[in-house]
Design an enzyme around this catalytic site. Structure first.
Site, short mmCIF file in Angstrom:
data_model
loop_
_atom_site.label_atom_id
_atom_site.label_comp_id
_atom_site.label_asym_id
_atom_site.label_seq_id
_atom_site.Cartn_x
_atom_site.Cartn_y
_atom_site.Cartn_z
N GLY A 86 -0.45 3.04 -6.93
CA GLY A 86 -1.75 2.42 -7.69
C GLY A 86 -1.42 1.60 -9.00
O GLY A 86 -0.67 0.65 -9.05
N GLY A 87 -1.75 2.10 -10.03
CA GLY A 87 -1.66 1.82 -11.34
C GLY A 87 -0.33 1.01 -11.56
O GLY A 87 -0.10 0.01 -12.28
N GLU B 32 -10.38 7.11 -2.45
CA GLU B 32 -11.63 6.42 -3.14
C GLU B 32 -12.87 5.76 -2.05
O GLU B 32 -13.93 5.95 -2.44
CB GLU B 32 -11.15 5.30 -4.11
CG GLU B 32 -10.46 5.69 -5.48
CD GLU B 32 -9.34 4.75 -5.98
OE1 GLU B 32 -9.10 3.82 -5.43
OE2 GLU B 32 -8.65 5.49 -6.71
N SER C 243 -0.29 8.85 -8.94
CA SER C 243 0.45 8.67 -10.27
C SER C 243 2.06 8.46 -9.99
O SER C 243 2.92 9.13 -10.92
CB SER C 243 0.39 9.90 -11.04
OG SER C 243 -1.14 9.95 -11.35
N ASN D 50 -0.97 -0.64 -4.08
CA ASN D 50 -2.23 -0.87 -3.99
C ASN D 50 -3.26 -1.20 -5.11
O ASN D 50 -3.17 -0.42 -6.02
CB ASN D 50 -2.75 0.69 -3.48
CG ASN D 50 -4.26 0.70 -3.39
OD1 ASN D 50 -5.11 -0.49 -3.28
ND2 ASN D 50 -4.89 1.95 -3.36
N TRP D 51 -3.59 -2.30 -4.99
CA TRP D 51 -3.71 -3.14 -6.39
C TRP D 51 -5.40 -2.64 -6.65
O TRP D 51 -5.90 -2.99 -7.64
CB TRP D 51 -3.91 -4.39 -6.36
CG TRP D 51 -2.50 -5.11 -6.73
CD1 TRP D 51 -1.30 -4.48 -7.16
CD2 TRP D 51 -2.21 -6.42 -6.69
NE1 TRP D 51 -0.35 -5.05 -7.46
CE2 TRP D 51 -0.76 -6.37 -7.10
CE3 TRP D 51 -2.70 -7.63 -6.48
CZ2 TRP D 51 -0.10 -7.74 -7.32
CZ3 TRP D 51 -2.01 -8.80 -6.32
CH2 TRP D 51 -0.76 -8.86 -6.78
N LYS D 52 -6.14 -1.99 -5.77
CA LYS D 52 -7.63 -1.54 -5.77
C LYS D 52 -8.22 -2.90 -6.10
O LYS D 52 -8.07 -4.25 -5.66
CB LYS D 52 -7.57 -0.74 -6.78
CG LYS D 52 -6.40 0.53 -6.44
CD LYS D 52 -6.97 1.80 -7.13
CE LYS D 52 -5.97 2.96 -6.58
NZ LYS D 52 -6.10 4.22 -7.13
N HIS E 10 -8.23 5.73 2.26
CA HIS E 10 -8.12 6.18 0.83
C HIS E 10 -9.15 6.92 0.35
O HIS E 10 -10.27 6.95 0.55
CB HIS E 10 -7.74 4.98 0.06
CG HIS E 10 -7.47 4.98 -1.37
ND1 HIS E 10 -8.06 5.53 -2.17
CD2 HIS E 10 -6.10 4.78 -1.80
CE1 HIS E 10 -7.33 5.70 -3.34
NE2 HIS E 10 -6.05 5.21 -3.16
N GLY F 100 -4.53 8.29 -10.01
CA GLY F 100 -4.90 7.68 -11.17
C GLY F 100 -5.03 8.72 -12.51
O GLY F 100 -5.67 8.40 -13.38
N GLU G 237 -1.70 11.51 -0.25
CA GLU G 237 -2.09 11.30 -1.58
C GLU G 237 -2.99 12.53 -1.99
O GLU G 237 -4.23 12.31 -1.94
CB GLU G 237 -2.80 10.01 -1.59
CG GLU G 237 -1.93 8.68 -1.18
CD GLU G 237 -2.83 7.42 -2.13
OE1 GLU G 237 -1.85 6.76 -2.47
OE2 GLU G 237 -3.67 7.15 -1.85
P1 PGA Z 1 -2.10 5.84 -8.64
O1 PGA Z 1 -3.08 5.46 -7.12
O2 PGA Z 1 -0.79 5.64 -8.51
O3 PGA Z 1 -2.59 4.81 -9.89
O4 PGA Z 1 -2.35 7.03 -9.06
C1 PGA Z 1 -2.26 5.70 -6.10
C2 PGA Z 1 -3.36 5.23 -5.14
O5 PGA Z 1 -4.61 5.26 -5.37
O6 PGA Z 1 -2.92 4.95 -3.85
#
Ligand code: PGA
Length: 261
Positions: A243-244, A106, A222, A17-19, A104, A182, A176
């Protein structure tokens, strides 16, 4: 590397997930670097890129015959209309997206999306044949107050209301925990397993054992190359939403290649 139990027919799905990261050129360069690195992986690889990069990356994946499925990170529940700044499922599909991340944390927390709204999006995605990955997860306060299971149940039942068993089989669910996203604080594999087993139990109660046994439940929050295999070794952790660590082809390929022996 640990494998899933041979009794499990669920495939391993590793999604990035590149956001709100990467321009079109950066996205194309990433796909070109990643494709040869994951050639031998048995996992299914998904990449949720920014809207602007969907078309170019989907075309590139096709041209390279790369084992990567391109998707989106959000959509509106309407088919079309006067909704400035929104995007419809059929537009995502038209651009080359095959899946979409919905709910998600966010979106839930920064943009105040409710279970009801997410439910409408899930139904629209299923109707328009784009595969939803439904995200659910508790906050730190909710976990500390012992509300994790109740929150997961409420999010599942609210976001999936009116979805049939057949339709549910076409989806993925991602657990999640908000406190792990993050933050560098990954869930302990045993805590992830407990949450996943609970989610599968709620699905079984409401949609039947067959659906619950077949649906892929990903863990997200994470995930890094050094914790991915431990999480995936748990019987109910079928995949990862990253994500990251999905922003670098090096770390994302390590997670993918470490996911199965
Ligand atoms: P993260 O994000 O791996 O950077 O913690 C995961 C996500 O938001 O799907």
């Amino acid at each position: 590397m640990p494998r899933k139990s041979p009794l499990s027919s669920r495939s391993t799905v590793i999604a990035g997930n590149w956001k709100m990261y990467k321009t079109i050129d950066e996205a194309k360069a990433f796909v070109e670097t990643l494709a040869p690195l994951i050639e031998k992986s048995q996992a299914t690889v998904y990449l949720a890129v920014p809207f602007t990069a969907i078309h170019a990356t989907a075309q590139l994946v096709k041209a390279l015959d790369a084992p990567i499925v391109i998707g989106a990170q959000n959509m509106n529940d309407a088919t079309e209309g006067a909704f400035t700044g929104e995007i419809a499922a059929r537009m995502l599909k038209d651009a080359g997206a095959q899946f979409v991340i919905l709910g998600h944390s966010e979106r839930r927390h920064i943009f105040n999306e409710s279970n009801d709204f997410i439910n409408k999006k899930v139904k629209r995605a299923l109707e328009d044949a784009i595969q939803p990955i439904l995200c659910i997860g508790e906050t730190l306060t909710q976990r500390e107050e012992g509300e994790t299971e109740a929150v997961l149940r409420e999010q599942l039942l609210g976001s999936l209301e009116g979805v049939s068993s057949d339709a549910l089989l076409k989806m993925l669910v991602a657990y999640e925990p908000v406190w792990a996203i993050g933050t560098g604080k990954v869930a302990h594999p045993d805590d992830a397993q407990a949450a996943h087993a609970h989610v599968r139990g709620v699905l079984a109660e409401n949609w039947g054992d067959e659906v619950a046994n077949q649906i892929v439940i990903q863990y997200g929050g994470s995930v890094k190359p050094d914790n991915a295999a431990d999480l995936l070794s748990k019987p109910d952790v079928d995949g990862l939403l990253v994500g990251g660590a999905s922003l670098s082809a090096d770390s994302f390929s390590k997670i993918i290649n470490g996911s199965k022996a």
